[in-house]
Design a protein around this motif. Structure first.
Motif, PDB file in Angstrom:
ATOM      1  N   ALA A  54       0.744  -1.063   0.088  1.00  0.00           N
ATOM      2  CA  ALA A  54       0.007   0.142  -0.259  1.00  0.00           C
ATOM      3  C   ALA A  54       0.734   1.382  -0.033  1.00  0.00           C
ATOM      4  N   ARG A  55       1.952   1.302   0.776  1.00  0.00           N
ATOM      5  CA  ARG A  55       2.921   2.543   0.826  1.00  0.00           C
ATOM      6  C   ARG A  55       3.421   2.816  -0.428  1.00  0.00           C
ATOM      7  N   SER A  56       3.681   1.629  -1.413  1.00  0.00           N
ATOM      8  CA  SER A  56       4.528   1.713  -2.577  1.00  0.00           C
ATOM      9  C   SER A  56       3.396   2.238  -3.533  1.00  0.00           C
ATOM     10  N   ALA A  57       2.242   1.752  -3.454  1.00  0.00           N
ATOM     11  CA  ALA A  57       0.925   2.471  -4.474  1.00  0.00           C
ATOM     12  C   ALA A  57       1.147   3.819  -4.339  1.00  0.00           C
ATOM     13  N   ALA A  58       0.772   4.092  -2.816  1.00  0.00           N
ATOM     14  CA  ALA A  58       0.584   5.423  -2.683  1.00  0.00           C
ATOM     15  C   ALA A  58       1.650   6.453  -3.289  1.00  0.00           C
ATOM     16  N   MET A  59       2.991   5.923  -3.213  1.00  0.00           N
ATOM     17  CA  MET A  59       4.131   6.574  -3.614  1.00  0.00           C
ATOM     18  C   MET A  59       4.168   6.842  -5.210  1.00  0.00           C
ATOM     19  N   LEU A  60       3.497   5.826  -5.906  1.00  0.00           N
ATOM     20  CA  LEU A  60       3.419   5.993  -7.229  1.00  0.00           C
ATOM     21  C   LEU A  60       1.741   6.434  -7.756  1.00  0.00           C
ATOM     22  N   ASP A  61       1.163   7.035  -6.815  1.00  0.00           N
ATOM     23  CA  ASP A  61      -0.302   7.410  -6.951  1.00  0.00           C
ATOM     24  C   ASP A  61      -1.037   6.197  -7.924  1.00  0.00           C
ATOM     25  N   LEU A  62      -0.989   5.233  -7.520  1.00  0.00           N
ATOM     26  CA  LEU A  62      -1.896   4.137  -7.761  1.00  0.00           C
ATOM     27  C   LEU A  62      -3.114   3.923  -6.859  1.00  0.00           C
ATOM     28  N   PRO A  63      -3.919   3.477  -7.385  1.00  0.00           N
ATOM     29  CA  PRO A  63      -5.021   3.278  -6.384  1.00  0.00           C
ATOM     30  C   PRO A  63      -5.025   2.497  -5.233  1.00  0.00           C
ATOM     31  N   GLU A  64      -5.388   2.881  -3.895  1.00  0.00           N
ATOM     32  CA  GLU A  64      -5.082   2.013  -2.739  1.00  0.00           C
ATOM     33  C   GLU A  64      -5.595   0.736  -2.824  1.00  0.00           C
ATOM     34  N   PRO A  65      -4.674  -0.280  -2.759  1.00  0.00           N
ATOM     35  CA  PRO A  65      -4.851  -1.708  -2.997  1.00  0.00           C
ATOM     36  C   PRO A  65      -6.187  -2.065  -2.006  1.00  0.00           C
ATOM     37  N   ASP A  66      -7.028  -2.995  -2.326  1.00  0.00           N
ATOM     38  CA  ASP A  66      -8.055  -3.524  -1.849  1.00  0.00           C
ATOM     39  C   ASP A  66      -7.410  -4.569  -0.824  1.00  0.00           C
ATOM     40  N   ARG A  67      -7.208  -4.303   0.311  1.00  0.00           N
ATOM     41  CA  ARG A  67      -6.683  -5.231   1.284  1.00  0.00           C
ATOM     42  C   ARG A  67      -7.372  -6.614   1.323  1.00  0.00           C
ATOM     43  N   ALA A  68      -8.651  -6.373   1.719  1.00  0.00           N
ATOM     44  CA  ALA A  68      -9.135  -7.585   1.882  1.00  0.00           C
ATOM     45  C   ALA A  68      -9.399  -8.451   0.741  1.00  0.00           C
ATOM     46  N   ALA A  69      -9.458  -7.757  -0.781  1.00  0.00           N
ATOM     47  CA  ALA A  69      -9.199  -8.697  -2.011  1.00  0.00           C
ATOM     48  C   ALA A  69      -7.992  -9.340  -1.942  1.00  0.00           C
ATOM     49  N   TRP A  70      -6.772  -8.568  -1.587  1.00  0.00           N
ATOM     50  CA  TRP A  70      -5.543  -9.043  -1.702  1.00  0.00           C
ATOM     51  C   TRP A  70      -5.460 -10.436  -0.789  1.00  0.00           C
ATOM     52  N   GLU A  71      -5.881 -10.199   0.222  1.00  0.00           N
ATOM     53  CA  GLU A  71      -5.925 -11.176   1.195  1.00  0.00           C
ATOM     54  C   GLU A  71      -6.572 -12.419   0.761  1.00  0.00           C
ATOM     55  N   ARG A  72      -7.782 -12.306   0.220  1.00  0.00           N
ATOM     56  CA  ARG A  72      -8.542 -13.266  -0.587  1.00  0.00           C
ATOM     57  C   ARG A  72      -7.704 -13.955  -1.522  1.00  0.00           C
ATOM     58  N   VAL A  73      -7.263 -13.337  -2.317  1.00  0.00           N
ATOM     59  CA  VAL A  73      -6.364 -14.063  -3.518  1.00  0.00           C
ATOM     60  C   VAL A  73      -5.383 -14.645  -3.042  1.00  0.00           C
ATOM     61  N   VAL A  74      -4.700 -14.102  -2.020  1.00  0.00           N
ATOM     62  CA  VAL A  74      -3.546 -15.028  -1.364  1.00  0.00           C
ATOM     63  C   VAL A  74      -4.183 -16.381  -0.969  1.00  0.00           C
ATOM     64  N   ARG A  75      -5.241 -16.424  -0.454  1.00  0.00           N
ATOM     65  CA  ARG A  75      -5.821 -17.481   0.070  1.00  0.00           C
ATOM     66  C   ARG A  75      -6.198 -18.482  -0.920  1.00  0.00           C
ATOM     67  N   VAL A  76      -6.544 -17.695  -1.882  1.00  0.00           N
ATOM     68  CA  VAL A  76      -7.074 -18.763  -3.330  1.00  0.00           C
ATOM     69  C   VAL A  76      -5.562 -19.561  -3.895  1.00  0.00           C
ATOM     70  N   VAL A  77      -4.538 -18.771  -4.063  1.00  0.00           N
ATOM     71  CA  VAL A  77      -3.151 -19.396  -4.437  1.00  0.00           C
ATOM     72  C   VAL A  77      -2.715 -20.430  -3.402  1.00  0.00           C
ATOM     73  N   VAL A  78      -2.564 -19.858  -2.219  1.00  0.00           N
ATOM     74  CA  VAL A  78      -2.233 -20.977  -1.220  1.00  0.00           C
ATOM     75  C   VAL A  78      -3.109 -22.174  -1.106  1.00  0.00           C
ATOM     76  N   ASP A  79      -4.244 -22.224  -1.239  1.00  0.00           N
ATOM     77  CA  ASP A  79      -5.186 -23.240  -1.154  1.00  0.00           C
ATOM     78  C   ASP A  79      -4.957 -24.385  -2.535  1.00  0.00           C
ATOM     79  N   GLU A  80      -4.627 -23.698  -3.525  1.00  0.00           N
ATOM     80  CA  GLU A  80      -4.386 -24.236  -4.667  1.00  0.00           C
ATOM     81  C   GLU A  80      -3.268 -25.031  -4.793  1.00  0.00           C
ATOM     82  N   TRP A  81      -2.167 -24.485  -4.190  1.00  0.00           N
ATOM     83  CA  TRP A  81      -0.795 -25.163  -4.216  1.00  0.00           C
ATOM     84  C   TRP A  81      -0.912 -26.555  -3.608  1.00  0.00           C
TER      85      TRP A  81
END
Length: 281
Positions: A54-81
């Motif tokens: 999130a800090r890096s995104a703010a420095m680049l003026d990117l949209p603030e990352p949707d933290r809950a969405a990133w946490e969910r996709v992390v779980r999707v990939v981990v569960d698929e491993w």
């Protein structure tokens, strides 16, 4: 083995094309990323990684990352491993296609860790010092340089690796024009003096280290002192030990710097690795 998922959780074939040729992450390096170590299905330092994302995104003026969405996709990939053990999970967000609708490109990619990366954790590495070309005083005065942001613009970092390998070394430790230590192209630097651990402050233009932070927390509980302060490059040659810390390499000892062997206090590497691992016991 790789597992790829879009931010919405859709699983994709990692061998098929998915990113547009005009994506600004490809054409300009305009985006941010994080690499998270996953051990036996548990992501390490995920909160710290998402904070830095999130800090890096703010420095680049990117949209603030949707933290809950990133946490969910992390779980999707981990569960698929499919296997126990370790995986490197890369989180990527670019500004999206140059001629698109402004929607960022965002995905998570799980990857196996190479045998070479695993091996150097035990054997240590050789390194050279290279000047990074800036004085830490410029960091606050020139935010457009993005010093301390984890961006996709890694051409300089990769060039440094190639230069090191052309000189017969494995790794690089960048230094500033004022003669202080910065970081490696993909790692924090940890210097050990007695029972004190030292690392460079983010105010010098380096990334706040997630693995380094975990090590320092564990060390403090065990009675070690920790310091986040500018480190003269000359101290690398007189310290009890110099280590590179990152998610994938964990803690890797630098056994040789600029062609000269570094001090190697018996048992130090094993003790620090045990301290780091105690964070997750």
């Amino acid at each position: 083995m790789r597992v790829l998922a879009l931010l919405d959780g859709t699983l994709l074939d990692p061998d098929a094309p998915h990113v547009r040729v005009d994506d600004l992450g490809i054409t300009r390096g305009d985006g941010v990323f994080e690499t998270v170590l996953v051990v036996d299905g548990v992501p390490r330092e995920l909160d710290a990684h998402l904070d830095r994302f999130a800090r890096s995104a703010a420095m680049l003026d990117l949209p603030e990352p949707d933290r809950a969405a990133w946490e969910r996709v992390v779980r999707v990939v981990v569960d698929e491993w499919p296997a126990a053990g370790e995986m490197a999970l890369k989180l990527v967000c670019t500004r999206g296609p140059e001629f698109g609708d402004g929607t960022p490109t965002a995905y998570a990619l799980g990857m196996a860790i190479s045998e070479a990366q695993l091996r150097v954790r035990g054997t240590g590495v050789t390194a050279i010092t290279l000047e990074r070309g800036f004085d830490p005083a410029v960091v606050a005065a020139a935010p457009w340089l993005l010093l301390g942001a984890k961006t996709l613009s890694y051409a300089v970092n990769m060039a440094a690796f190639r230069h090191a390998r052309a000189r017969g070394a494995d790794e690089v430790i960048f230094t500033a024009t004022d003669g202080t230590v910065l970081e490696g192209p993909t790692a924090s630097v940890v210097v050990v003096d007695g029972t004190t651990l030292r690392t460079t402050p983010p105010s010098s233009g380096v990334l706040p280290g997630t693995t380094q932070g975990a090590l320092f927390r564990a060390a403090e509980r065990a009675g070690w002192a920790t310091k986040v302060e500018p480190i003269p490059a000359a101290d690398l040659r007189t310290a009890d030990g110099v280590f590179l810390a990152s998610s994938v390499r964990k803690l890797t000892r630098v056994r040789e710097l600029d062609g000269s062997p570094l001090p190697d206090r018996p048992g130090l590497a094993e003790e620090l690795v045990a301290l780091y691992e105690s964070e997750y016991a």
